[in-house]
Scaffold this motif. Structure first.
Motif, mmCIF file in Angstrom:
data_model
loop_
_atom_site.group_PDB
_atom_site.id
_atom_site.type_symbol
_atom_site.label_atom_id
_atom_site.label_comp_id
_atom_site.label_asym_id
_atom_site.label_seq_id
_atom_site.Cartn_x
_atom_site.Cartn_y
_atom_site.Cartn_z
ATOM 1 N N HIS A 205 -44.656 -28.059 -7.343
ATOM 2 C CA HIS A 205 -44.684 -27.654 -5.935
ATOM 3 C C HIS A 205 -45.549 -26.401 -5.820
ATOM 4 O O HIS A 205 -45.295 -25.395 -6.492
ATOM 5 C CB HIS A 205 -43.281 -27.373 -5.409
ATOM 6 C CG HIS A 205 -43.260 -27.072 -3.943
ATOM 7 N ND1 HIS A 205 -42.303 -26.276 -3.355
ATOM 8 C CD2 HIS A 205 -44.087 -27.453 -2.924
ATOM 9 C CE1 HIS A 205 -42.539 -26.181 -2.056
ATOM 10 N NE2 HIS A 205 -43.615 -26.883 -1.770
ATOM 11 N N LYS A 207 -46.922 -23.620 -3.169
ATOM 12 C CA LYS A 207 -46.639 -23.123 -1.818
ATOM 13 C C LYS A 207 -47.250 -21.755 -1.625
ATOM 14 O O LYS A 207 -47.096 -20.853 -2.462
ATOM 15 C CB LYS A 207 -45.130 -23.059 -1.568
ATOM 16 C CG LYS A 207 -44.773 -22.700 -0.125
ATOM 17 C CD LYS A 207 -43.290 -22.845 0.132
ATOM 18 C CE LYS A 207 -42.909 -22.433 1.556
ATOM 19 N NZ LYS A 207 -43.615 -23.209 2.577
ATOM 20 N N GLY A 208 -47.991 -21.598 -0.531
ATOM 21 C CA GLY A 208 -48.608 -20.327 -0.197
ATOM 22 C C GLY A 208 -49.190 -20.385 1.194
ATOM 23 O O GLY A 208 -48.998 -21.360 1.934
ATOM 24 N N VAL A 211 -51.345 -23.597 1.454
ATOM 25 C CA VAL A 211 -50.939 -24.834 0.779
ATOM 26 C C VAL A 211 -49.425 -24.993 0.779
ATOM 27 O O VAL A 211 -48.686 -24.020 0.646
ATOM 28 C CB VAL A 211 -51.471 -24.855 -0.677
ATOM 29 C CG1 VAL A 211 -50.961 -23.650 -1.461
ATOM 30 C CG2 VAL A 211 -51.121 -26.137 -1.387
ATOM 31 N N ASP A 212 -48.985 -26.213 0.948
ATOM 32 C CA ASP A 212 -47.590 -26.598 0.725
ATOM 33 C C ASP A 212 -47.647 -28.042 0.244
ATOM 34 O O ASP A 212 -47.649 -28.977 1.041
ATOM 35 C CB ASP A 212 -46.767 -26.471 2.002
ATOM 36 C CG ASP A 212 -45.273 -26.645 1.748
ATOM 37 O OD1 ASP A 212 -44.900 -27.025 0.611
ATOM 38 O OD2 ASP A 212 -44.478 -26.424 2.684
ATOM 39 N N THR A 214 -46.586 -31.013 -2.794
ATOM 40 C CA THR A 214 -45.753 -31.510 -3.896
ATOM 41 C C THR A 214 -46.501 -32.615 -4.621
ATOM 42 O O THR A 214 -47.049 -33.533 -3.989
ATOM 43 C CB THR A 214 -44.415 -32.055 -3.376
ATOM 44 O OG1 THR A 214 -43.698 -30.997 -2.731
ATOM 45 C CG2 THR A 214 -43.569 -32.613 -4.511
ATOM 46 N N GLY A 247 -47.713 -33.371 1.550
ATOM 47 C CA GLY A 247 -47.914 -32.029 2.068
ATOM 48 C C GLY A 247 -49.345 -31.805 2.525
ATOM 49 O O GLY A 247 -50.040 -32.753 2.898
ATOM 50 N N ILE A 249 -53.021 -29.015 2.234
ATOM 51 C CA ILE A 249 -53.737 -27.935 1.569
ATOM 52 C C ILE A 249 -55.010 -27.647 2.350
ATOM 53 O O ILE A 249 -55.704 -28.558 2.798
ATOM 54 C CB ILE A 249 -54.051 -28.292 0.097
ATOM 55 C CG1 ILE A 249 -54.789 -27.136 -0.594
ATOM 56 C CG2 ILE A 249 -54.854 -29.591 -0.009
ATOM 57 C CD1 ILE A 249 -54.883 -27.298 -2.112
ATOM 58 N N THR A 354 -55.308 -18.636 -5.128
ATOM 59 C CA THR A 354 -53.854 -18.460 -5.218
ATOM 60 C C THR A 354 -53.459 -16.991 -5.314
ATOM 61 O O THR A 354 -52.279 -16.677 -5.448
ATOM 62 C CB THR A 354 -53.297 -19.182 -6.462
ATOM 63 O OG1 THR A 354 -53.816 -18.549 -7.647
ATOM 64 C CG2 THR A 354 -53.649 -20.651 -6.464
ATOM 65 N N THR A 358 -49.474 -17.118 -3.463
ATOM 66 C CA THR A 358 -49.179 -18.522 -3.727
ATOM 67 C C THR A 358 -48.397 -18.657 -5.032
ATOM 68 O O THR A 358 -48.701 -17.993 -6.021
ATOM 69 C CB THR A 358 -50.479 -19.338 -3.818
ATOM 70 O OG1 THR A 358 -51.129 -19.305 -2.545
ATOM 71 C CG2 THR A 358 -50.199 -20.783 -4.199
ATOM 72 N N GLU A 359 -47.402 -19.534 -5.018
ATOM 73 C CA GLU A 359 -46.561 -19.751 -6.194
ATOM 74 C C GLU A 359 -46.534 -21.229 -6.568
ATOM 75 O O GLU A 359 -46.517 -22.103 -5.695
ATOM 76 C CB GLU A 359 -45.132 -19.263 -5.937
ATOM 77 C CG GLU A 359 -44.209 -19.426 -7.141
ATOM 78 C CD GLU A 359 -42.814 -18.859 -6.903
ATOM 79 O OE1 GLU A 359 -42.543 -17.755 -7.412
ATOM 80 O OE2 GLU A 359 -42.013 -19.518 -6.219
ATOM 81 N N ARG A 369 -47.762 -17.423 -10.352
ATOM 82 C CA ARG A 369 -47.659 -16.743 -9.074
ATOM 83 C C ARG A 369 -48.810 -15.746 -8.937
ATOM 84 O O ARG A 369 -49.119 -14.999 -9.854
ATOM 85 C CB ARG A 369 -46.317 -16.007 -8.956
ATOM 86 C CG ARG A 369 -46.099 -15.327 -7.598
ATOM 87 C CD ARG A 369 -44.805 -14.506 -7.572
ATOM 88 N NE ARG A 369 -43.637 -15.320 -7.873
ATOM 89 C CZ ARG A 369 -42.790 -15.067 -8.874
ATOM 90 N NH1 ARG A 369 -43.002 -14.020 -9.677
ATOM 91 N NH2 ARG A 369 -41.740 -15.837 -9.074
#
Length: 376
Positions: A205, A207-208, A211-212, A214, A247, A249, A354, A358-359, A369
């Motif tokens: 996953h 997420k940032g 971007v979200d 999966t 998701g 991006i 990132t 973003t992680e 991260r």
């Protein structure tokens, strides 16, 4: 006066990257401007006992050997002419032992005025060649490496003088180190720790702010890109599950494909396929590539860039996808050795920074991260 770093590059590529052995049939693709590097590589291939062949083209199309020739074909050629495959290139891809491609464009914008449908046509026609490349690479029959000879065109894209660009290029290739091969082996060992940790994992996953997403990696293999297929190199990548990606991006850097530039590209995925695509500029071209074939709306690659020597965006994917602190995904064909099954004539890498918080979590565990790995 010859740049001694070209000799070091030729040795790294022939001895470390592709490991030329006596009797290997080696085909080298390059344009005339790259002659200093081409000759240095030919010399090393001969000394290692290989059989060098100069192939027409840059690795994308046989007419690339002469700057501007492919543009003429796409502007004035019939569909039949555009879809023609060079017989020698076909033989080389299907039967040779080693492929070394030297990128050396003088003008990187030569196809900017070409109808996107024509570009999609030539890309689709070359599907048998890309399929053979992926298949023979996965089986170990073909060893290949893509590298670059610095030109004014690349330097201009990067916003640098040619001399500064040469220093950037050779620095990213670790050629300023006393023993470049030892440095590449050290990078390989560092990246292998992350690859080993990812074995057996199932879900990623990301997420940032941009971007979200999966992705499924169950049964997939992360590869350690350590200078064997690209020079420079520096990434870990896999072929995500074809029906899992969900998701969205938004790519923070221009997405460049076949010399065409798309700004602000954003993709939405459901059940593994792109269901929405937008761009601030170049959206028509983006949509045309997405419709190239049945596999061009599915991801063939997910990767994390690790080369800190690539410290800026230059408009050249060979470097930009390795940019430390970024991720990239590729629409289209997967590398079979990752376990990826998606097939397409397209392989379009798109990059997202990132280093903005973003992680990446893997099976719920924080892995990466703000541009740094968390697993030691």
């Amino acid at each position: 006066m010859a740049d001694l770093r070209l000799e070091k590059l030729a040795k790294v590529v022939t001895e470390y990257s592709v490991g030329v052995k006596p009797g290997d049939k080696v085909y080298i693709t390059a344009s005339p401007i790259a002659q200093p590097l081409t000759l240095a590589i030919i010399e090393q291939v001969i000394k290692l006992g290989g059989l060098p062949h100069i192939s027409a083209g840059s690795g994308y199309h046989h007419l690339d050997l002469v700057p501007g020739a492919l543009e003429l074909m796409l502007k004035y050629g019939t569909d039949e002419q555009i879809q023609y495959l060079n017989p020698f290139e076909k033989i080389a891809v299907e039967t040779f032992d080693v492929r070394i491609a030297i990128k050396s464009d003088i003008n990187t914008k030569t196809l900017s005025g070409v109808d996107p449908k024509k570009i999609a046509l030539v890309t689709a026609a070359r599907r048998p060649l890309s399929d053979a490349l992926f298949r023979r690479t996965a089986s170990g029959e073909l060893r290949w490496c893509v590298t670059l000879f610095p030109t004014e065109g690349y330097a201009q894209d990067a916003g640098m003088s040619l001399r500064d660009y040469e220093n950037f290029v050779y620095g990213a290739m670790l050629l300023d180190d006393p023993d470049p091969v030892a440095s590449w082996r050290q990078m390989a060992a560092e990246q292998q720790k992350y690859v080993d940790w990812l074995k057996g994992k199932k879900r990623v996953h990301v997420k940032g702010p941009n971007v979200d997403l999966t992705l499924g990696i169950d049964g997939r293999v992360f590869m350690n890109s350590d200078g064997k297929k690209n020079m420079p190199d520096g990434e870990i990548f896999t072929g995500p599950e074809e029906t899992v990606t969900d998701g969205w991006i938004k790519f923070t850097y221009p997405a460049i494909y076949q010399t065409r530039e798309v700004i602000g590209a954003e993709l939405e995925f459901k059940a593994g396929r792109v269901v929405g695509a937008h761009a601030q500029r170049g959206e028509d071209f983006l949509l045309s590539v997405l419709d190239t074939d049945s596999g061009s709306r599915t991801l063939g690659e997910f990767a994390i860039g690790t080369n800190r020597g690539v410290d800026r965006f230059t408009g050249n994917i060979l470097f930009d996808e390795k940019l430390g602190g970024t991720i990239h995904v590729a629409l289209g064909g997967a590398y079979l050795e990752t376990g990826g099954r998606n097939q397409s004539a397209v392989h379009w890498d798109m990059i997202c920074d990132t280093r903005d918080g973003t992680e990446i979590t893997v099976d719920g565990v924080p892995f990466y991260r703000n541009g740094e790995f968390l697993i030691k």
